[in-house]
Each structure stands twice: as C-alpha cells, then as structure tokens.
Scaffold this motif. Structure first.
Motif, PDB file in Angstrom:
ATOM      1  N   ASN A  18       0.883  -1.181   0.031  1.00  0.00           N
ATOM      2  CA  ASN A  18      -0.090   0.139  -0.041  1.00  0.00           C
ATOM      3  C   ASN A  18       0.740   1.068   0.063  1.00  0.00           C
ATOM      4  O   ASN A  18       0.618   2.195  -0.783  1.00  0.00           O
ATOM      5  CB  ASN A  18      -0.844   0.093   1.163  1.00  0.00           C
ATOM      6  CG  ASN A  18      -2.095  -0.855   0.924  1.00  0.00           C
ATOM      7  OD1 ASN A  18      -2.378  -1.513  -0.031  1.00  0.00           O
ATOM      8  ND2 ASN A  18      -2.633  -1.469   2.323  1.00  0.00           N
ATOM      9  N   PHE A  19       2.029   1.073   0.643  1.00  0.00           N
ATOM     10  CA  PHE A  19       2.916   2.191   0.723  1.00  0.00           C
ATOM     11  C   PHE A  19       3.489   2.583  -0.684  1.00  0.00           C
ATOM     12  O   PHE A  19       3.596   3.703  -1.178  1.00  0.00           O
ATOM     13  CB  PHE A  19       4.064   1.814   1.592  1.00  0.00           C
ATOM     14  CG  PHE A  19       5.125   2.965   1.514  1.00  0.00           C
ATOM     15  CD1 PHE A  19       5.088   4.286   2.075  1.00  0.00           C
ATOM     16  CD2 PHE A  19       6.237   2.757   0.980  1.00  0.00           C
ATOM     17  CE1 PHE A  19       6.158   5.060   2.163  1.00  0.00           C
ATOM     18  CE2 PHE A  19       7.307   3.506   0.827  1.00  0.00           C
ATOM     19  CZ  PHE A  19       7.376   4.861   1.428  1.00  0.00           C
ATOM     20  N   VAL A  20       3.770   1.400  -1.135  1.00  0.00           N
ATOM     21  CA  VAL A  20       4.457   1.648  -2.693  1.00  0.00           C
ATOM     22  C   VAL A  20       3.355   2.253  -3.701  1.00  0.00           C
ATOM     23  O   VAL A  20       3.659   3.354  -4.622  1.00  0.00           O
ATOM     24  CB  VAL A  20       4.791   0.486  -3.337  1.00  0.00           C
ATOM     25  CG1 VAL A  20       4.815   0.415  -5.097  1.00  0.00           C
ATOM     26  CG2 VAL A  20       6.202  -0.304  -2.836  1.00  0.00           C
ATOM     27  N   ILE A  21       2.229   1.937  -3.586  1.00  0.00           N
ATOM     28  CA  ILE A  21       0.736   2.281  -4.543  1.00  0.00           C
ATOM     29  C   ILE A  21       0.675   3.643  -4.113  1.00  0.00           C
ATOM     30  O   ILE A  21       0.513   4.535  -5.086  1.00  0.00           O
ATOM     31  CB  ILE A  21      -0.374   1.384  -4.373  1.00  0.00           C
ATOM     32  CG1 ILE A  21      -0.041  -0.168  -4.708  1.00  0.00           C
ATOM     33  CG2 ILE A  21      -1.508   2.200  -5.106  1.00  0.00           C
ATOM     34  CD1 ILE A  21       0.438  -0.330  -6.098  1.00  0.00           C
ATOM     35  N   ASN A  22       0.564   3.879  -2.923  1.00  0.00           N
ATOM     36  CA  ASN A  22       0.057   5.473  -2.521  1.00  0.00           C
ATOM     37  C   ASN A  22       1.112   6.281  -2.858  1.00  0.00           C
ATOM     38  O   ASN A  22       0.982   7.420  -3.050  1.00  0.00           O
ATOM     39  CB  ASN A  22      -0.135   5.370  -1.045  1.00  0.00           C
ATOM     40  CG  ASN A  22      -1.375   4.578  -0.560  1.00  0.00           C
ATOM     41  OD1 ASN A  22      -2.373   4.467  -1.572  1.00  0.00           O
ATOM     42  ND2 ASN A  22      -1.420   4.026   0.719  1.00  0.00           N
ATOM     43  N   GLN A  23       2.420   6.101  -2.589  1.00  0.00           N
ATOM     44  CA  GLN A  23       3.659   6.943  -3.101  1.00  0.00           C
ATOM     45  C   GLN A  23       3.738   6.967  -4.390  1.00  0.00           C
ATOM     46  O   GLN A  23       4.027   8.178  -5.185  1.00  0.00           O
ATOM     47  CB  GLN A  23       4.881   6.366  -2.330  1.00  0.00           C
ATOM     48  CG  GLN A  23       4.977   6.550  -0.894  1.00  0.00           C
ATOM     49  CD  GLN A  23       4.935   8.063  -0.452  1.00  0.00           C
ATOM     50  OE1 GLN A  23       5.629   8.857  -0.754  1.00  0.00           O
ATOM     51  NE2 GLN A  23       3.965   8.022   0.536  1.00  0.00           N
ATOM     52  N   LEU A 318       7.075   4.382   6.309  1.00  0.00           N
ATOM     53  CA  LEU A 318       5.640   3.667   6.378  1.00  0.00           C
ATOM     54  C   LEU A 318       4.792   4.108   7.312  1.00  0.00           C
ATOM     55  O   LEU A 318       4.883   4.443   8.331  1.00  0.00           O
ATOM     56  CB  LEU A 318       5.904   2.196   6.616  1.00  0.00           C
ATOM     57  CG  LEU A 318       6.985   1.446   5.952  1.00  0.00           C
ATOM     58  CD1 LEU A 318       7.082   0.000   6.144  1.00  0.00           C
ATOM     59  CD2 LEU A 318       6.392   1.623   4.081  1.00  0.00           C
ATOM     60  N   PRO A 319       3.505   4.074   7.035  1.00  0.00           N
ATOM     61  CA  PRO A 319       2.368   4.619   7.750  1.00  0.00           C
ATOM     62  C   PRO A 319       2.281   3.569   8.999  1.00  0.00           C
ATOM     63  O   PRO A 319       2.180   2.385   9.102  1.00  0.00           O
ATOM     64  CB  PRO A 319       1.137   4.636   7.115  1.00  0.00           C
ATOM     65  CG  PRO A 319       1.239   3.595   5.981  1.00  0.00           C
ATOM     66  CD  PRO A 319       2.723   3.791   5.550  1.00  0.00           C
ATOM     67  N   GLN A 320       2.147   4.159  10.273  1.00  0.00           N
ATOM     68  CA  GLN A 320       2.244   3.546  11.491  1.00  0.00           C
ATOM     69  C   GLN A 320       0.468   3.309  11.817  1.00  0.00           C
ATOM     70  O   GLN A 320      -0.214   4.180  11.526  1.00  0.00           O
ATOM     71  CB  GLN A 320       2.819   4.157  12.793  1.00  0.00           C
ATOM     72  CG  GLN A 320       4.158   4.606  12.521  1.00  0.00           C
ATOM     73  CD  GLN A 320       4.946   3.060  12.169  1.00  0.00           C
ATOM     74  OE1 GLN A 320       4.872   2.524  13.123  1.00  0.00           O
ATOM     75  NE2 GLN A 320       5.838   2.814  11.224  1.00  0.00           N
ATOM     76  N   PRO A 321       0.291   2.207  12.330  1.00  0.00           N
ATOM     77  CA  PRO A 321      -0.914   1.776  12.578  1.00  0.00           C
ATOM     78  C   PRO A 321      -1.577   2.418  13.755  1.00  0.00           C
ATOM     79  O   PRO A 321      -0.677   3.214  14.629  1.00  0.00           O
ATOM     80  CB  PRO A 321      -0.888   0.318  13.189  1.00  0.00           C
ATOM     81  CG  PRO A 321       0.208  -0.049  13.521  1.00  0.00           C
ATOM     82  CD  PRO A 321       1.190   0.971  12.608  1.00  0.00           C
ATOM     83  N   ALA A 322      -2.821   3.020  13.740  1.00  0.00           N
ATOM     84  CA  ALA A 322      -3.375   3.799  14.919  1.00  0.00           C
ATOM     85  C   ALA A 322      -3.411   3.102  16.072  1.00  0.00           C
ATOM     86  O   ALA A 322      -3.487   1.866  16.112  1.00  0.00           O
ATOM     87  CB  ALA A 322      -4.744   4.064  14.489  1.00  0.00           C
ATOM     88  N   ALA A 323      -3.553   4.103  17.194  1.00  0.00           N
ATOM     89  CA  ALA A 323      -3.444   3.173  18.580  1.00  0.00           C
ATOM     90  C   ALA A 323      -4.629   2.332  18.792  1.00  0.00           C
ATOM     91  O   ALA A 323      -5.926   2.838  18.600  1.00  0.00           O
ATOM     92  CB  ALA A 323      -3.428   4.385  19.649  1.00  0.00           C
TER      93      ALA A 323
END
Length: 412
Positions: A18-23, A318-323
């Motif tokens: 998802n990081f690759v696609i979004n970036q 990379l996006p970190q998951p929400a708490a």
C-alpha cells in the motif's frame, strides 16, 4: 489441503504494498497523470496484434479461454490502455494515465517471476518529442531514488530506431547470425528467421557471449534517428540521470520503437529488471485507431520492487497503525455494554477491537497484549452497575476507573 495455484501469492501484510501504491500515485499525480482502470479480461486478438505472434508472451504464456480462445487474462496493460484510448475516442492529448493491477503469464515461477503479478503501467499517448522521453525517464528515476530511497540499481537505455532502421539493421544482424549458427541455441535459431531481434532476449550464457560481438543497432540508425538518440542522451545528462548504453536491449514486445529502457538491480538475481518501457509510435493504429499517436510508456513490476524495498523498509516512512483500544467484557452479561462502548469509540474515529469470546479475563488481557493494544477498557458487573470502566494503559501498566462518558477524553 487445498493449496494456492503455483506462481501466485498470499499477501497477508499489505503495509509495504500500500505504501508503494500510494507513493507512486502521489508522485505520478505531481506530473499530471490521471489514474484509470481497464478490464483484466481482454480480447486475445488485442495482444496477438500488438505484442507480436512470435513473442514469448503470445506464443507461450497467455491464459486464453472461450470456444476459440478469443478471451484472455491480460498479460500486460499497455495494449489495454491503448484500446481504451481508441474505443473511448479520447480527444485530449497528450493523454497521461496510469493504472495498477494484476497481470497473468504462464511462466516458470522463480524469484521475481510469478504467474499472477502486479504492475504499475504508466503511459503518455500523443506526444512525439524525444524530450518527453527524457522527462519520462527522469520522473521514474526520481520515484526510485528520491521517493523509495533506492540506490542499488542502474538505468540501461538503447535506441532501436524506426521500422526502416530496424530493417536495415536486421540485414546486417542476419549476416552475423548466419556465420555463427552453430553457436546458437535452438530457440535463437527459430527466432532468427521468425523475429530476428528477439534473439537478444535469450538467457543462455553462450548466446549472450556471442551477441556481445554482434552488430549494434545504433550504428545503423538514419540521420534523423541518430540525431534523436544523441538528443535523448544529452537531455538525460542535463537532467542528471545516470545511465548505461545497452546495445542488446530491445525489450520483449514488438510494439516498441526508438527509445527503450530498463531499470535493473543485481539484488534481484536473474530477473533483474524491475521497470521497463519505451516508445511505441504505431500501436494506436495497430489497434484500429484512425491515425497513429506517438506514445511512450513503462511498467513497474510491483513484486520485484517490493523485493528491493523489503530489506530497507525500516528506513521508509511507512504509515504507523493507529493506537488500538481493546474492550474486554468480563462476563457474557457485559457483551452488550462492550458493543455500545465500541460504537461510541468508533464514532470518534478510535481504532478498536472487542474480545467477545467466553474466556478468562487473564486470557483476554494476553490477547490484547499480542494485538499490540495501547489501551484496554475492562467492564464487569460492578462497572456496568456504576456506569464506569477500568481503563488500563497497556504501555505503562497503569489503570484507573473512569466514567464511561469520559472514555473518549481519556483515550488519546
């Protein structure tokens, strides 16, 4: 046990994908590309006409079905995008678009090669300027070096000229091949007469060594093509794009002309190319367009790119998951209350899970810890009666009893 089909993958953690696609999407939109989608199912004729009957993709690797094999799973995306351009009567040119999704080829699976694989396909239809080629390649180079922080790759380029240039070159190449037939593998001997330039796709070591001595196509370019080749290199130098000339690079599909290129990495092994493309000035008319539209495009192999990025993923943003807040009802009688608390938290955009199975509180707390929860909200009969909850900070280990109405404020 029923297993997945050979050459396919189960992707159980999509964070890096998802990081690759979004970036990539963000990067391409900066260059005024629009995202589209085209069908996975396409007419088989679309690829037999565009890719070439003698290419490995068409002759060996396509998944076809129907009474006369008239439908196929797309083996690549460029031809489908060009079909969409023609069929939808696109008038605005240059048409700058991209898509991503699954492609299918019946190949022998190995590292970096799958039967279902994902690509990002990027196309500019309706631009003939060689300067566009340089800018397009620079855009890709920036994506890999600046967005994805890759440094272990190289850009290879070649110029295969016009149809007339290639006919001139083929005559000289055939002379060379006829003189060295005994050194060629059976596949190359078949390709020699059927589709001569495809011999350069051969992976046999003996053939590769032989073709290092073969005539170079850039030595047989017309004056105009030679001028464009020089212009391309000059503009890549101007844009500070490092490259290596690769005279045997022709790409594996018949629609290419003039500029061709590949981004390669030794970290991938034999399947070293993770992005490739070039110019295709005649494909629109070959797919029933009223007139030719000069074009350039590229495909990024997502699977191979992920192989390169995985070892350095800790250095990527990379996006970190929400708490995570886990709600734990002590008994079944508190399940309904747990559902209501969960609804309130999600209404305020909190990430939650509720452990509703009838197990011990100790077991539920262990599970919350494994889930990586930051907070645990525990409700038993006493809390239900007093409209409170035990709020435990799973990081510090501290806890406090708070009114249920204050949970939103306490969970940060």
């Amino acid at each position: 046990m029923i297993s997945r089909i050979k050459g396919t993958q189960d992707n159980l953690d999509l964070t890096l994908l998802n990081f690759v696609i979004n970036q990539a999407r963000k990067h391409l939109q900066q260059y005024n590309f629009s995202e589209i989608s085209t069908p996975i199912l396409e007419p088989t004729e679309l690829f037999t006409r565009s890719l070439g009957l003698q290419t490995d993709v068409v002759s060996k690797q396509m998944y076809t079905f129907g009474e006369n094999h008239e439908i196929c799973l797309r083996p690549e995306a460029t031809a489908g995008i060009v079909r969409a351009f023609v069929e939808n009567h696109i008038q605005q040119i240059p048409w700058k678009v991209f898509l991503w999704g699954s492609m299918f080829r019946h190949e022998q699976p190995q590292k970096g090669r799958w039967r279902e694989f994902q690509q990002i396909s990027i196309e500019i239809i309706g631009s003939k300027a060689i300067a566009q080629d340089a800018f397009f390649i620079k855009m890709l180079d920036s994506l890999f070096s600046q967005v994805f922080n890759l440094d272990s790759y190289a850009l290879q380029i070649n110029f295969i000229g016009t149809r007339e240039d290639r006919e001139t070159y083929k005559k000289e190449l055939l002379k060379f091949l006829d003189q060295n037939k005994e050194k060629m593998c059976k596949t190359c001997l078949a390709r020699k007469d059927a589709n001569t330039l495809r011999i350069f796709d051969c992976k046999e070591k003996s053939c590769q060594e032989l073709y290092e001595k073969a005539p170079k196509i850039v030595d047989y370019l017309s004056d105009e093509s030679a001028k464009e080749w020089a212009e391309l290199k000059q503009q890549l130098d101007l844009l500070s794009v490092s490259y290596a000339e690769e005279p045997r690079l022709v790409r594996g599909l018949d629609y290419y002309n003039k500029t061709v290129f590949e981004f390669v990495s030794g970290n991938l092994g034999a399947q070293s190319a993770f992005c490739g493309g070039g110019r295709y000035d005649h494909l629109v008319q070959e797919i029933d367009g009223k007139e030719d539209q000069p074009a350039i495009g590229a495909a990024i192999g997502i699977g191979r790119l992920l192989l390169l990025l995985d070892p350095i993923k800790n250095s990527l943003p990379l996006p970190q998951p929400a708490a995570l807040t886990v709600i734990i009802p002590i008994d079944i009688e508190q399940n309904a209350l747990a559902l209501l608390i969960g609804q309130k938290l999600t209404n305020h955009h909190k990430t939650i899970d509720i452990l509703l199975d009838d197990t011990s509180v100790k077991s539920k707390m262990r599970k919350a810890n494994k889930l990586g929860a930051q907070w645990a909200v525990i409700v038993g009969s006493e809390e239900q009666k007093n409209k409170t909850a035990l709020l435990k900070n799973m990081i510090t280990g501290t806890d406090e009893t708070v009114p249920q109405t204050e949970l939103i404020k306490k969970i940060s």
